[in-house]
Design a protein around this motif. Sequence first.
Motif, short mmCIF file in Angstrom:
data_model
loop_
_atom_site.label_atom_id
_atom_site.label_comp_id
_atom_site.label_asym_id
_atom_site.label_seq_id
_atom_site.Cartn_x
_atom_site.Cartn_y
_atom_site.Cartn_z
N PHE A 92 0.82 -1.21 0.00
CA PHE A 92 0.00 0.00 0.00
C PHE A 92 0.86 1.26 0.00
N ARG A 232 2.33 -0.39 -7.39
CA ARG A 232 2.92 0.59 -6.47
C ARG A 232 4.40 0.31 -6.26
N SER A 349 -6.80 1.54 -0.95
CA SER A 349 -5.91 1.69 -2.11
C SER A 349 -6.65 2.14 -3.36
N LYS A 353 -5.23 5.23 -7.03
CA LYS A 353 -4.78 4.08 -7.81
C LYS A 353 -3.41 4.30 -8.44
#
Length: 378
Positions: A92, A232, A349, A353
Amino acid sequence: MLVLVVVTALAFDFTNGFHDTGNAMATAIATKALSPRVAVALAGVLNLVGAFLSLSVAATIASGLVDTGVVTLPVVFAGLCGGIIWNLLTWFFGIPSSSSHALIGGVIGSTLAAAGGKAVEWQSLFAKVIIPAGLSPVIAAGVATLGTFLLYRIIKNLTGGARNHGFRFGQIGSASMVALAHGTNDAQKTMGVITLALIANGTLPSDASAPFWVILTCGLAIALGTYMGGWRIIRTLGKGLVEIESPQGVAAQSSSAAIILVSSHFGYSLSTTHVATGSIIGTGLGKKGSEVRWRVVGRMVTGWTFTLPMSGLVGAGSYALASAIGGTAGVVVDGVLLLAVIAAIYLRSRTNKVNHQNVNEEWVGTVVPAASSEPIAA
C-alpha cells in the motif's frame, strides 16, 4: 483446519507474486523495453516454471527454522496472517520489503508464542536468513556498480539511440532470468509452509519433501499474483530509486538473477527484494552523473528493519487470539479478522490508484502520481 491453512498459504503466495513483480520487471517497464501488461504476464509464466526447478529453499522453510515437533496448524495459520498483513501494508505504501522475511517473521512469532524460544532454530535463522539479508543488497549493489561501469565504458562510442535499442532486447532476456530465479526462490517458501502444515497435521512424516500438488498450486498462485502486477512497488523500484536507462537495466537484472540463482542452489531463503533493490542502486552508483534518491532508499531500509519483528508480532498476536478461543473456532476468528484487514487495505488503495496506465509517470516524491488527489509518500 488444514484446508483453511492451505488456502491461506496460497493467498500469501498470491500476495508474494504481486508484491515482488517489480523485482524482475520494474526496470524493463521503466525503460519501456516491455509494456507493463506484457511484462507481468511474462513474469507470471516464468515464476510458474521456476517453481519446479528447485526444492532446497522449501526444505529450509519446512524444517530448518523451527522445531517441527511443536508446530501445530494454528501456529502455521497465525504465521501466515503476519506475513500477509505486512505484505499488504508495505504494498500500500509502495515499500519494496521482503515477502520472504514477512513469512519467516510471522511463523517464528507464532512459534515463539506457542512454544517459546527453544522451538526456534536460532543458529539457522541467523545463518540462512538474517546474515544473507544484510549482505545480499550490498553484494548486489557492488556487482551492479561494477557491471554498469564496465558496460558504459564498452559502449561509450555508441549513439544513445543505438545503445538503448540494443539493450532493450537484452533487458527482456535479463528480466526473464530474474523472474525465473524468483520462482526458484520465492515460490519455494509457501511450499515449505504448506509442507510444514502437512507435517503438523500428521499427513506427512517429519522428513518429507513437498508433494507435487503443493509445488503445482504454489507455482500457479505466485504466477497469478505476479500477473496482477504490484504497480505501487513497480513504480518505486522503476522510477523512485534511480532514473534508469536500458544498459543500467541489463546490469541490474543480470546481477539480481545470478545472486538469486546461487542462493536458491544452496538453500538460502534470500530476499529477492533486497537483491533487486541493491542492484538498482548499484546501477545509479556505476553510471557517471546518475542520481540515487537516498531518501527513498532510507525509507526502504527502515521497512526492511521492521519486517521480521512486526510480522512476528502479528503472528504472535494471531496465535494468542486463536489459542484463547481454542480449536477450529479460534482459527476461524483469526481468518475473519484477516479478511477484514485485507478488505480495508484494498478499499483504501482504490482511492489513489497506481496501475499499468500511470506506473511510468514522472517521479515527484510520491508513489501515487501527481495527478492523484491523495498522494502517498514513499
